[in-house]
Enzyme design. Structure first.
Site, PDB file in Angstrom:
ATOM      1  N   TYR A  83       0.729  -1.210   0.077  1.00 16.55           N
ATOM      2  CA  TYR A  83       0.050   0.029   0.086  1.00 16.55           C
ATOM      3  C   TYR A  83       0.830   1.129   0.065  1.00 16.55           C
ATOM      4  O   TYR A  83       0.937   2.021  -0.944  1.00 16.55           O
ATOM      5  CB  TYR A  83      -0.889  -0.011   1.200  1.00 16.55           C
ATOM      6  CG  TYR A  83      -1.947   1.171   1.050  1.00 16.55           C
ATOM      7  CD1 TYR A  83      -2.987   1.119   0.352  1.00 16.55           C
ATOM      8  CD2 TYR A  83      -1.817   2.354   1.957  1.00 16.55           C
ATOM      9  CE1 TYR A  83      -3.998   2.168   0.310  1.00 16.55           C
ATOM     10  CE2 TYR A  83      -2.473   3.370   1.900  1.00 16.55           C
ATOM     11  CZ  TYR A  83      -3.689   3.330   0.936  1.00 16.55           C
ATOM     12  OH  TYR A  83      -4.570   4.237   1.018  1.00 16.55           O
ATOM     13  N   SER A  92      -6.533   1.011  -4.421  1.00 11.98           N
ATOM     14  CA  SER A  92      -6.447   2.637  -4.274  1.00 11.98           C
ATOM     15  C   SER A  92      -5.102   3.204  -4.392  1.00 11.98           C
ATOM     16  O   SER A  92      -4.490   3.226  -5.480  1.00 11.98           O
ATOM     17  CB  SER A  92      -7.051   2.757  -2.712  1.00 11.98           C
ATOM     18  OG  SER A  92      -7.472   4.182  -2.314  1.00 11.98           O
ATOM     19  N   ASP A 145     -17.514   4.024  -7.915  1.00  9.29           N
ATOM     20  CA  ASP A 145     -16.663   4.418  -7.102  1.00  9.29           C
ATOM     21  C   ASP A 145     -16.629   6.151  -7.067  1.00  9.29           C
ATOM     22  O   ASP A 145     -15.848   6.687  -8.057  1.00  9.29           O
ATOM     23  CB  ASP A 145     -15.375   3.856  -7.620  1.00  9.29           C
ATOM     24  CG  ASP A 145     -14.133   4.279  -6.689  1.00  9.29           C
ATOM     25  OD1 ASP A 145     -14.231   5.036  -5.801  1.00  9.29           O
ATOM     26  OD2 ASP A 145     -13.031   3.572  -6.470  1.00  9.29           O
ATOM     27  N   HIS A 194     -15.727   1.551  -4.277  1.00  6.72           N
ATOM     28  CA  HIS A 194     -14.299   1.737  -3.746  1.00  6.72           C
ATOM     29  C   HIS A 194     -14.052   0.232  -3.175  1.00  6.72           C
ATOM     30  O   HIS A 194     -12.789   0.034  -3.245  1.00  6.72           O
ATOM     31  CB  HIS A 194     -13.669   2.788  -2.916  1.00  6.72           C
ATOM     32  CG  HIS A 194     -12.175   3.307  -2.992  1.00  6.72           C
ATOM     33  ND1 HIS A 194     -11.641   3.377  -4.233  1.00  6.72           N
ATOM     34  CD2 HIS A 194     -11.516   3.249  -2.031  1.00  6.72           C
ATOM     35  CE1 HIS A 194     -10.341   3.647  -3.850  1.00  6.72           C
ATOM     36  NE2 HIS A 194     -10.236   3.465  -2.539  1.00  6.72           N
TER      37      HIS A 194
END
Length: 708
Positions: A481, A561, A644, A679
């Protein structure tokens, strides 16, 4: 007109080893280009797929339909696809409960029997009894696409305030249910995002936005947030405005009512990092909102209020966080008193209840917990069952027992009790039935530390079957991430079991940009240091290859993301390290991300293309969309949702179209666009299983794996 890619792959050499893949061709839709251009500091940048930002146009809808047809045409021909879905359903079929929470005379918890699209919520007077269902989100829609987003019980346990999100959108609608009567009140609140429900007297505080223009609900910038008080049984139009800031229209507000009901604390944000604190004396009807802390460069998390003091967890002059007491009438830092000192481990979360602080820390990215007296003089270590992650470690008012969940990569979440008085941790017997049909004893998790480009030591968790050969023959799935102070701690994910049982290695890299080691670790992966994030991830892949865990022909990378940005940038910079890539709901256009919905809030991590020529050049230098060329990319499946409204799907649309146009090799460049999905939060179980069945089928086919 279409682009046809022929995959002659009955024996395609990829790095090391021979990959036996399905031979098929893909008809990619030919995406129309226009002449749209932007000028940044004298630099002209083409944006030929700008029209895909219009998510409500008929042309975009046709493009989505054509792309999904191409993707389904590829995936559905893979022989193991249906068997993979069936195995995922088998593994998924186990009961999962949350830790109980006590309000008034009742305990509340959620439970999913296995394959239910959404968990059900229960109320019981005794933990020995299941009690009654107070809310079943599965009844809100036929296909599970209406999900629960907020669940808040009034302090007396009589009312449930809940929020729902439709089709994965961040927009919420709020309702109120009388739990004794078992029926909803007439209350219906709209146009809410990122707000909780803070009960006070006969109603609650919350924040909302003005109603957006029709057709722009999923893309328009969210501005003019305001705090309101809603009285139960009244129409939303009658809600009392508590605070707004018409001068600074881009600020957002979160509310917190202290347990003693004496103060409303408003957290004011302009980004994902840092906040101000405003306060309102609830005991004085004539009081106005006071700007208690009016700076935005540090984090201030209010934990409670006692004896006229606010207790706040902060990284002000404490990069790994401490806890201070602040007198709202003398809020300057020189008047603060430190209650819990900063230490070598980063403070992950804290709460204040019953005169004690309940704190979790991260020690090399896994949890430890302590209880500290109100004066900060006594600290008790909480015994934990191993190397893993704590969920929700906070007691209920007036209750000595703390209920918390604990999980590892190889242990489904279990609920434990901790007695404050006796300093004793015990498993809550009978609460979690566990998962059958998978032999966890055959697997292990190890933590390693590897060096990034600049010599920084990066931790990584690696989970695999015991006794694997370190000869590069194992498939490996690398996840990361690296942003927004978000830490990746050991936690169970049922989706990963299918990969492990088929000989796969699952690795999680705790790269910079996260919060594993506090503010400095986060800042080292932001703005003009964002390249550290990509270097850390690329170095993780090289470590797995160099140490014999895997090889480039067997390596898979995935992130969502901000992690989707990570994957997009990584495969531009080091495509030779991976065979398969999944950039999911990613931030792919780094020059325009701040122009949609709440995207401007990410500028503290990224900077914007309008800040300076230097910042523009830096963003353009790694922006996934703007660095696609005819490289030897891994096989790519982009994933996004058509609803999203956090990272708008245009990021993924433009990225996929550019990949398909520029890549001239034989590997697939697909995009999977989920309908009635956003999302990721609240996605129904069936949609999750279908998505992961597609991802595993795609992976198995590309690297030559067969389902065992």
């Amino acid at each position: 007109m279409r682009i046809r890619t022929s995959l002659i792959a009955t024996a395609c050499l990829a790095g090391v080893g021979i990959c036996s893949c399905t031979t098929q061709s893909i008809d990619y839709p030919m995406t129309r280009k226009d002449n749209t251009k932007d000028v940044y500091f004298g630099h002209e940048i083409a944006d030929p797929y700008r029209w895909l930002e219009n998510d409500t146009s008929a042309e975009t809808a046709e493009w989505v339909k054509a792309q999904n047809k191409a993707t389904r045409g590829y995936i559905d021909k893979i022989a193991d696809r249906k068997s993979i879905e069936n195995r995922l359903k088998e593994i998924w079929q186990f009961e999962r409960k949350s830790a109980p929470m006590k309000k008034g005379d009742y305990y509340f918890y959620s439970k999913n029997d296995g394959l239910q699209n959404q968990a059900l919520y229960y109320r019981t007077a005794s933990l020995d009894e299941p009690g009654n269902v107070v809310l079943d989100p599965n009844q809100l829609s036929d296909n599970g696409t209406v999900a629960l987003s907020v669940f808040s019980i009034s302090p007396d346990g009589k009312y449930l305030g809940y929020g729902i999100a439709r089709n994965g959108s961040d927009w919420n609608e709020y309702y109120v249910k009388d739990l004794d009567k078992g029926e909803n009140l007439n209350d219906h609140l709209m146009w809410i995002k990122f707000s909780g429900i803070e009960w006070y007297n006969d109603g609650f505080f919350y924040s909302r936005y003005p109603q957006p223009e029709e057709g722009n609900e999923l893309t328009a910038a969210n501005v003019d947030n305001a705090v309101y008080y809603h009285k139960l049984g009244t129409d939303q139009s009658e809600d009392k405005l508590i605070f707004q800031d018409p001068v600074n229209r881009e600020r957002s507000f979160g509310s917190y009512v202290t347990d003693d009901k004496k103060m409303l604390v408003i957290s004011v944000t302009t980004s994902t990092t840092g906040n101000a604190i405003y306060t309102l004396d609830l005991e004085n009807p004539e009081a106005d909102v006071q700007r208690t802390i009016d700076t935005y460069d540090k984090d201030y998390i209010t934990l409670g209020h006692s004896n006229g003091q606010l207790y706040v967890m902060t990284n002000h002059n404490a990069p790994k966080y401490n806890i201070v007491s602040i007198n709202p009438t003398k809020p300057a830092p020189e008047h603060w008193q430190t209650i819990v000192e900063e230490n070598e481990d980063a403070m992950e979360s804290a709460s204040f209840e019953n005169g004690k602080f309940f704190i979790t820390y991260m020690h090399d990215a896994h949890s430890r917990a302590v209880v500290v007296s109100e004066d900060g003089k006594e600290t008790t270590d909480v015994s934990l069952p191993g190397l893993g992650a704590i969920g929700y470690f906070s007691p209920s008012k007036g209750d000595d027992t703390v209920y918390f969940t604990f999980s590892t990569y190889l242990s489904p979440s279990k609920t434990y009790t901790y007695s404050v008085a006796n300093n004793k941790t015990e498993l809550l017997e009978g609460w979690n039935k566990g998962l059958k049909g998978f032999d966890f004893d055959q697997y292990e998790t190890e933590q390693v530390f590897y060096e990034s480009n600049d010599g920084t030591k990066i931790p990584m968790f690696i989970t695999h079957k015991k006794g694997i050969a370190m000869d590069g023959s194992n498939p490996a799935w690398l996840y990361g991430y690296g942003g927004f102070n978000i830490s990746l701690t050991p936690s169970f994910d049922v989706r990963r079991l299918l990969w492990l049982e088929n000989g796969g290695i699952y690795a999680v890299a705790n790269i910079r940009g996260g919060g594993e080691y506090g503010e400095a670790w986060h800042k080292a992966g932001t703005i003009m240091q964002k390249q550290n994030v990509f270097d850390d991830f690329i170095s993780a892949a090289r470590f797995l290859i160099d140490k014999g865990y895997s090889s480039p022909s067997k390596m898979v990378c995935q992130g969502g993301s901000n992690g989707g940005l990570l994957i997009g940038a990584t495969i531009n910079q080091a495509p030779e390290l991976f065979r398969v890539a999944f950039p999911q709901v990613g931030v792919m256009d780094m020059l325009r991300y701040h122009k949609f919905t709440i995207g401007r809030y990410w500028a503290t991590d990224y900077g914007t293309s309008e800040d300076s020529e230097e910042m523009f050049n830096y963003l353009k230098g790694y922006s996934p969309l703007h660095n696609i060329t005819n490289k030897n990319y891994p096989s790519v499946m982009v994933t996004t949702g058509d609803h999203d409204d956090r990272v708008v799907p245009a990021h993924s649309f433009k990225y996929a179209a550019t990949l398909q146009d520029n890549y001239k090799g034989s590997r697939p460049m697909l995009i999977r666009i989920e309908s009635q999905a956003g999302h990721g939060a609240g996605k129904p179980t069936q949609k999750i299983i279908e998505e992961w069945a597609d991802m595993y089928a795609f992976t198995f086919n590309e690297i030559g794996m067969k389902l065992k």
